[in-house]
Design a protein around this motif. Structure first.
Motif, PDB file in Angstrom:
ATOM      1  N   GLU A  17      37.468  49.420  44.439  1.00 37.75           N
ATOM      2  CA  GLU A  17      36.501  50.144  43.208  1.00 37.75           C
ATOM      3  C   GLU A  17      35.631  49.078  42.567  1.00 37.75           C
ATOM      4  OE1 GLU A  17      34.175  53.068  43.386  1.00 37.75           O
ATOM      5  OE2 GLU A  17      34.865  53.542  45.511  1.00 37.75           O
ATOM      6  N   ILE A  18      36.763  48.581  41.813  1.00 41.59           N
ATOM      7  CA  ILE A  18      36.532  47.324  40.847  1.00 41.59           C
ATOM      8  C   ILE A  18      35.664  46.267  41.588  1.00 41.59           C
ATOM      9  CG2 ILE A  18      37.211  46.101  38.607  1.00 41.59           C
ATOM     10  CD1 ILE A  18      39.581  48.896  38.439  1.00 41.59           C
ATOM     11  N   VAL A  19      36.588  46.257  42.058  1.00 44.99           N
ATOM     12  CA  VAL A  19      36.118  44.809  42.809  1.00 44.99           C
ATOM     13  C   VAL A  19      34.564  44.651  43.400  1.00 44.99           C
ATOM     14  CG1 VAL A  19      36.178  42.686  44.196  1.00 44.99           C
ATOM     15  CG2 VAL A  19      37.986  43.650  42.915  1.00 44.99           C
ATOM     16  N   ASN A  20      34.864  45.828  44.575  1.00 45.69           N
ATOM     17  CA  ASN A  20      33.329  46.248  45.154  1.00 45.69           C
ATOM     18  C   ASN A  20      31.734  46.963  43.667  1.00 45.69           C
ATOM     19  OD1 ASN A  20      34.490  46.326  46.900  1.00 45.69           O
ATOM     20  ND2 ASN A  20      35.125  47.928  47.678  1.00 45.69           N
ATOM     21  N   LYS A  21      32.147  47.217  43.171  1.00 43.89           N
ATOM     22  CA  LYS A  21      30.897  47.019  41.732  1.00 43.89           C
ATOM     23  C   LYS A  21      30.575  46.572  41.403  1.00 43.89           C
ATOM     24  CE  LYS A  21      31.498  52.249  42.438  1.00 43.89           C
ATOM     25  NZ  LYS A  21      31.945  53.308  41.794  1.00 43.89           N
ATOM     26  N   GLY A  22      31.448  45.063  41.324  1.00 48.57           N
ATOM     27  CA  GLY A  22      31.558  44.066  40.670  1.00 48.57           C
ATOM     28  C   GLY A  22      32.034  44.157  39.142  1.00 48.57           C
ATOM     29  N   TRP A  23      32.373  44.972  39.038  1.00 49.28           N
ATOM     30  CA  TRP A  23      32.646  45.024  37.473  1.00 49.28           C
ATOM     31  C   TRP A  23      33.330  43.621  37.249  1.00 49.28           C
ATOM     32  CZ3 TRP A  23      33.670  51.130  37.346  1.00 49.28           C
ATOM     33  CH2 TRP A  23      32.597  51.566  37.908  1.00 49.28           C
ATOM     34  N   LEU A  24      34.674  43.168  37.919  1.00 46.59           N
ATOM     35  CA  LEU A  24      35.482  42.638  37.469  1.00 46.59           C
ATOM     36  C   LEU A  24      36.294  41.796  39.731  1.00 46.59           C
ATOM     37  CD1 LEU A  24      38.746  44.180  35.744  1.00 46.59           C
ATOM     38  CD2 LEU A  24      37.137  42.616  35.196  1.00 46.59           C
ATOM     39  N   ASP A  25      36.311  40.498  38.957  1.00 39.28           N
ATOM     40  CA  ASP A  25      36.815  39.931  40.665  1.00 39.28           C
ATOM     41  C   ASP A  25      38.808  40.403  40.471  1.00 39.28           C
ATOM     42  OD1 ASP A  25      38.221  38.126  38.766  1.00 39.28           O
ATOM     43  OD2 ASP A  25      35.785  36.463  39.063  1.00 39.28           O
ATOM     44  N   SER A  26      38.788  39.906  41.884  1.00 41.46           N
ATOM     45  CA  SER A  26      40.011  39.970  42.156  1.00 41.46           C
ATOM     46  C   SER A  26      40.700  39.382  41.267  1.00 41.46           C
ATOM     47  CB  SER A  26      39.661  40.033  43.593  1.00 41.46           C
ATOM     48  OG  SER A  26      40.858  40.624  44.205  1.00 41.46           O
ATOM     49  N   LYS A  27      40.466  38.232  41.224  1.00 41.42           N
ATOM     50  CA  LYS A  27      41.419  37.608  40.350  1.00 41.42           C
ATOM     51  C   LYS A  27      41.894  38.071  38.591  1.00 41.42           C
ATOM     52  CE  LYS A  27      42.383  33.234  37.976  1.00 41.42           C
ATOM     53  NZ  LYS A  27      42.791  33.512  36.638  1.00 41.42           N
ATOM     54  N   ASP A  28      40.744  38.477  38.146  1.00 37.70           N
ATOM     55  CA  ASP A  28      40.811  39.409  37.036  1.00 37.70           C
ATOM     56  C   ASP A  28      41.401  40.463  36.717  1.00 37.70           C
ATOM     57  OD1 ASP A  28      39.016  37.132  35.323  1.00 37.70           O
ATOM     58  OD2 ASP A  28      37.131  38.250  36.079  1.00 37.70           O
ATOM     59  N   PHE A  29      41.063  40.795  38.159  1.00 35.13           N
ATOM     60  CA  PHE A  29      42.012  42.569  38.634  1.00 35.13           C
ATOM     61  C   PHE A  29      43.099  42.525  38.464  1.00 35.13           C
ATOM     62  CE2 PHE A  29      43.937  45.865  40.897  1.00 35.13           C
ATOM     63  CZ  PHE A  29      43.720  46.907  40.055  1.00 35.13           C
ATOM     64  N   MET A  30      43.783  41.617  38.928  1.00 32.19           N
ATOM     65  CA  MET A  30      45.151  40.768  39.175  1.00 32.19           C
ATOM     66  C   MET A  30      45.777  40.407  37.536  1.00 32.19           C
ATOM     67  SD  MET A  30      47.165  41.614  41.775  1.00 32.19           S
ATOM     68  CE  MET A  30      46.768  42.251  42.515  1.00 32.19           C
ATOM     69  N   ASP A  31      45.230  40.242  36.952  1.00 28.35           N
ATOM     70  CA  ASP A  31      44.700  39.521  35.801  1.00 28.35           C
ATOM     71  C   ASP A  31      45.575  40.859  34.492  1.00 28.35           C
ATOM     72  OD1 ASP A  31      45.662  36.838  35.724  1.00 28.35           O
ATOM     73  OD2 ASP A  31      44.031  36.820  35.393  1.00 28.35           O
ATOM     74  N   ILE A  32      43.928  41.541  34.286  1.00 21.21           N
ATOM     75  CA  ILE A  32      44.363  43.251  34.183  1.00 21.21           C
ATOM     76  C   ILE A  32      45.784  43.750  34.242  1.00 21.21           C
ATOM     77  CG2 ILE A  32      43.238  44.993  33.608  1.00 21.21           C
ATOM     78  CD1 ILE A  32      40.530  43.725  33.206  1.00 21.21           C
ATOM     79  N   PHE A  33      45.982  43.823  35.844  1.00 23.26           N
ATOM     80  CA  PHE A  33      46.577  44.248  36.529  1.00 23.26           C
ATOM     81  C   PHE A  33      48.347  44.278  35.930  1.00 23.26           C
ATOM     82  CE2 PHE A  33      50.152  45.506  39.598  1.00 23.26           C
ATOM     83  CZ  PHE A  33      50.104  46.823  39.918  1.00 23.26           C
ATOM     84  N   ALA A  34      48.502  43.392  35.479  1.00 24.03           N
ATOM     85  CA  ALA A  34      49.621  41.972  35.069  1.00 24.03           C
ATOM     86  C   ALA A  34      49.562  42.434  33.724  1.00 24.03           C
ATOM     87  CB  ALA A  34      49.281  40.780  34.743  1.00 24.03           C
ATOM     88  N   THR A 114      50.579  43.304  45.709  1.00 21.48           N
ATOM     89  CA  THR A 114      50.850  42.231  44.339  1.00 21.48           C
ATOM     90  C   THR A 114      51.631  40.739  44.496  1.00 21.48           C
ATOM     91  OG1 THR A 114      50.345  44.286  43.553  1.00 21.48           O
ATOM     92  CG2 THR A 114      51.624  42.606  42.316  1.00 21.48           C
ATOM     93  N   ALA A 115      52.498  40.636  45.295  1.00 19.18           N
ATOM     94  CA  ALA A 115      53.272  39.384  45.240  1.00 19.18           C
ATOM     95  C   ALA A 115      52.420  38.464  46.216  1.00 19.18           C
ATOM     96  CB  ALA A 115      54.211  40.183  46.104  1.00 19.18           C
ATOM     97  N   ARG A 116      51.576  39.122  47.070  1.00 15.44           N
ATOM     98  CA  ARG A 116      50.896  37.859  47.614  1.00 15.44           C
ATOM     99  C   ARG A 116      49.612  37.557  46.680  1.00 15.44           C
ATOM    100  NH1 ARG A 116      49.703  40.780  53.255  1.00 15.44           N
ATOM    101  NH2 ARG A 116      51.892  40.179  53.997  1.00 15.44           N
ATOM    102  N   ALA A 117      49.022  38.250  45.659  1.00 14.23           N
ATOM    103  CA  ALA A 117      47.944  38.254  44.713  1.00 14.23           C
ATOM    104  C   ALA A 117      48.675  36.534  43.414  1.00 14.23           C
ATOM    105  CB  ALA A 117      47.718  39.069  43.867  1.00 14.23           C
ATOM    106  N   VAL A 118      49.843  36.973  43.240  1.00 14.04           N
ATOM    107  CA  VAL A 118      50.892  36.336  42.203  1.00 14.04           C
ATOM    108  C   VAL A 118      52.103  35.204  42.915  1.00 14.04           C
ATOM    109  CG1 VAL A 118      50.850  37.874  41.112  1.00 14.04           C
ATOM    110  CG2 VAL A 118      52.656  37.743  42.041  1.00 14.04           C
ATOM    111  N   ARG A 119      51.348  34.890  44.280  1.00 16.65           N
ATOM    112  CA  ARG A 119      51.858  33.960  45.230  1.00 16.65           C
ATOM    113  C   ARG A 119      53.380  33.951  45.059  1.00 16.65           C
ATOM    114  NH1 ARG A 119      47.162  31.425  43.524  1.00 16.65           N
ATOM    115  NH2 ARG A 119      45.629  31.123  45.255  1.00 16.65           N
ATOM    116  N   LEU A 120      53.675  34.851  44.972  1.00 20.10           N
ATOM    117  CA  LEU A 120      55.375  35.253  44.674  1.00 20.10           C
ATOM    118  C   LEU A 120      56.445  34.781  46.205  1.00 20.10           C
ATOM    119  CD1 LEU A 120      57.970  36.641  42.923  1.00 20.10           C
ATOM    120  CD2 LEU A 120      57.882  38.651  44.197  1.00 20.10           C
ATOM    121  N   ARG A 121      57.030  33.585  45.607  1.00 20.52           N
ATOM    122  CA  ARG A 121      57.371  32.909  46.996  1.00 20.52           C
ATOM    123  C   ARG A 121      59.032  32.778  46.520  1.00 20.52           C
ATOM    124  NH1 ARG A 121      53.121  33.125  48.215  1.00 20.52           N
ATOM    125  NH2 ARG A 121      51.873  31.559  49.832  1.00 20.52           N
TER     126      ARG A 121
END
Length: 168
Positions: A17-34, A114-121
């Motif tokens: 919802e947040i990314v599709n509406k253009g309120w945040l991009d995917s990277k910003d969303f992951m930062d806020i989620f963190a 989330t693990a993929r987005a933060v490149r958990l390896r």
């Protein structure tokens, strides 16, 4: 309002919802989620407060907080009022038992995302698995796991990282 599985099951819905509406991009969303993971309270509400603030400052934060709290409150109040009449019903019990595997999947998918987005390896995944096993099999409190992770992160950052050149 209609999710099953709690907050983690809602992450893909919230992000979409947040990314599709253009309120945040995917990277910003992951930062806020963190960031919201480290704050007290329900992270879905915390995310909505951050997004509301980004869009309309204080007024947006208040409206978004109320918009994310009130529907859940209404549903929980309705369930609390009527559940006492149905809690001993065998069919209700079977429905809840049937929902459990789906809830596990609904929680697991955002964790993998989330693990993929933060490149958990590598070694980081081993720490995550070890923490989960210590909680599940050894019955260790998650609070001790978190405290151990904090201490381990500090030791790595201020002592080991310098000696090995930050290769982990």
């Amino acid at each position: 309002m209609f999710t099953i599985g709690g907050g983690y099951a809602m992450i893909p819905l919230i992000e979409r919802e947040i990314v599709n509406k253009g309120w945040l991009d995917s990277k910003d969303f992951m930062d806020i989620f963190a960031v919201t993971q480290s704050l007290p309270g329900v992270f879905a509400v915390n995310i909505s407060i951050f997004v509301g603030y980004r869009l309309r400052k204080i007024k947006g934060s208040i409206i978004c907080a109320l918009g994310s709290i009130l529907p859940a409150f209404a549903v929980m109040l309705s369930i609390a009022v009527f559940f006492t009449h149905f809690q001993d019903n065998v069919w209700v019990s079977k429905i809840f038992n049937g929902i459990r595997p789906a809830v596990v999947a609904l929680i697991l998918v955002p964790c993998i995302h989330t693990a993929r987005a933060v490149r958990l390896r590598g070694l980081n995944i081993i720490f995550v698995i070890a923490g989960a096993l210590l909680i599940w099999l050894a019955g260790i409190s998650p609070a001790y796991i978190v405290l151990g992770a904090i201490v381990g992160g500090l030791v790595y950052t201020f002592w080991i990282k310098e000696k090995i050149g930050g290769k982990i």
